[in-house]
Scaffold this motif. Structure first.
Motif, mmCIF file in Angstrom:
data_model
loop_
_atom_site.group_PDB
_atom_site.id
_atom_site.type_symbol
_atom_site.label_atom_id
_atom_site.label_comp_id
_atom_site.label_asym_id
_atom_site.label_seq_id
_atom_site.Cartn_x
_atom_site.Cartn_y
_atom_site.Cartn_z
ATOM 1 N N ASN A 33 1.973 -11.574 7.264
ATOM 2 C CA ASN A 33 0.968 -11.504 6.200
ATOM 3 C C ASN A 33 0.118 -12.774 6.216
ATOM 4 N N GLU A 34 -0.694 -12.968 5.162
ATOM 5 C CA GLU A 34 -1.635 -14.094 5.119
ATOM 6 C C GLU A 34 -0.959 -15.454 5.154
ATOM 7 N N ILE A 35 0.298 -15.525 4.694
ATOM 8 C CA ILE A 35 1.006 -16.816 4.691
ATOM 9 C C ILE A 35 2.036 -16.890 5.829
ATOM 10 N N ASP A 36 1.847 -16.055 6.839
ATOM 11 C CA ASP A 36 2.693 -16.002 8.038
ATOM 12 C C ASP A 36 4.152 -15.637 7.759
ATOM 13 N N ALA A 37 4.386 -14.906 6.678
ATOM 14 C CA ALA A 37 5.718 -14.374 6.401
ATOM 15 C C ALA A 37 5.832 -13.006 7.071
ATOM 16 N N LYS A 38 6.999 -12.710 7.636
ATOM 17 C CA LYS A 38 7.196 -11.414 8.271
ATOM 18 C C LYS A 38 7.345 -10.328 7.209
ATOM 19 N N VAL A 39 6.648 -9.229 7.437
ATOM 20 C CA VAL A 39 6.705 -8.067 6.556
ATOM 21 C C VAL A 39 6.837 -6.814 7.413
ATOM 22 N N VAL A 40 7.244 -5.734 6.776
ATOM 23 C CA VAL A 40 7.359 -4.443 7.443
ATOM 24 C C VAL A 40 6.339 -3.501 6.817
ATOM 25 N N LEU A 41 5.599 -2.807 7.652
ATOM 26 C CA LEU A 41 4.691 -1.770 7.183
ATOM 27 C C LEU A 41 5.209 -0.442 7.709
ATOM 28 N N LYS A 42 5.624 0.410 6.777
ATOM 29 C CA LYS A 42 6.092 1.748 7.150
ATOM 30 C C LYS A 42 4.930 2.709 6.983
ATOM 31 N N GLU A 43 4.720 3.528 7.994
ATOM 32 C CA GLU A 43 3.658 4.533 7.961
ATOM 33 C C GLU A 43 4.296 5.919 7.855
ATOM 34 N N TYR A 44 3.903 6.650 6.839
ATOM 35 C CA TYR A 44 4.333 8.035 6.690
ATOM 36 C C TYR A 44 3.156 8.918 7.070
ATOM 37 N N VAL A 45 3.320 9.705 8.108
ATOM 38 C CA VAL A 45 2.265 10.608 8.580
ATOM 39 C C VAL A 45 2.579 12.001 8.046
ATOM 40 N N PRO A 46 1.767 12.502 7.113
ATOM 41 C CA PRO A 46 2.025 13.833 6.550
ATOM 42 C C PRO A 46 1.972 14.926 7.612
ATOM 43 N N ASP A 47 2.645 16.044 7.323
ATOM 44 C CA ASP A 47 2.649 17.193 8.228
ATOM 45 C C ASP A 47 1.283 17.848 8.350
ATOM 46 N N ARG A 48 0.436 17.604 7.368
ATOM 47 C CA ARG A 48 -0.881 18.255 7.337
ATOM 48 C C ARG A 48 -1.855 17.311 6.659
ATOM 49 N N ASP A 49 -3.145 17.627 6.756
ATOM 50 C CA ASP A 49 -4.141 16.844 6.028
ATOM 51 C C ASP A 49 -3.881 16.972 4.540
ATOM 52 N N MET A 50 -3.973 15.868 3.836
ATOM 53 C CA MET A 50 -3.747 15.863 2.394
ATOM 54 C C MET A 50 -5.009 15.406 1.682
ATOM 55 N N SER A 51 -5.243 15.984 0.517
ATOM 56 C CA SER A 51 -6.359 15.528 -0.305
ATOM 57 C C SER A 51 -6.007 14.163 -0.882
ATOM 58 N N SER A 52 -6.994 13.457 -1.411
ATOM 59 C CA SER A 52 -6.712 12.153 -2.008
ATOM 60 C C SER A 52 -5.771 12.308 -3.200
ATOM 61 N N HIS A 53 -5.852 13.411 -3.921
ATOM 62 C CA HIS A 53 -4.955 13.673 -5.051
ATOM 63 C C HIS A 53 -3.515 13.847 -4.554
ATOM 64 N N GLU A 54 -3.337 14.604 -3.485
ATOM 65 C CA GLU A 54 -1.992 14.798 -2.925
ATOM 66 C C GLU A 54 -1.425 13.481 -2.395
ATOM 67 N N MET A 55 -2.269 12.670 -1.759
ATOM 68 C CA MET A 55 -1.818 11.385 -1.242
ATOM 69 C C MET A 55 -1.414 10.470 -2.405
ATOM 70 N N SER A 56 -2.162 10.496 -3.498
ATOM 71 C CA SER A 56 -1.813 9.704 -4.685
ATOM 72 C C SER A 56 -0.464 10.126 -5.241
ATOM 73 N N ARG A 57 -0.223 11.433 -5.275
ATOM 74 C CA ARG A 57 1.075 11.925 -5.755
ATOM 75 C C ARG A 57 2.204 11.466 -4.842
ATOM 76 N N LEU A 58 1.971 11.487 -3.541
ATOM 77 C CA LEU A 58 2.981 11.027 -2.584
ATOM 78 C C LEU A 58 3.290 9.547 -2.810
#
Length: 107
Positions: A33-58
């Motif tokens: 990150n900005e202060i050189d601390a190690k972080v983990v970024l997990k990416e969840y790839v939905p099975d299908r395209d999601m609307s912004s509303h569905e992504m917000s719910r997720l």
């Protein structure tokens, strides 16, 4: 259907080091990150395209489960953005502190 490519996603404030792992639903990246601390970024790839509303719910459901589950590291940030696959499909990203203790599959 975009399942992500394991390419490093473009996220402001993070410098990506490598891919930690890959699962059925996405990827896990090690970054600084900005202060050189190690972080983990997990990416969840939905099975299908999601609307912004569905992504917000997720994202909301991830926040709720992380706040109450004793085995989930506290979440620093949750957001949606273009997947690491580069197709323009949207993914859900979860930013957490890095714990260098090995994989949960090692437990």
């Amino acid at each position: 259907e975009d399942k992500g490519g394991g390419n490093m996603p473009a996220v402001a404030g993070l410098t990506f080091l490598n891919v930690l792992g890959r699962g059925v639903k996405g990827f896990c990246f090690l970054a600084l990150n900005e202060i050189d601390a190690k972080v983990v970024l997990k990416e969840y790839v939905p099975d299908r395209d999601m609307s912004s509303h569905e992504m917000s719910r997720l994202i909301t459901s991830h926040i709720r489960s992380a706040q109450t589950h004793p085995n989930i590291e506290s979440i620093q940030d949750l957001f949606s953005g273009p997947s690491s696959g580069g197709s323009g499909a949207m993914s859900c990203f979860v930013l957490m502190r890095y714990l260098p203790l090995g994989s949960v599959s090692d437990a």
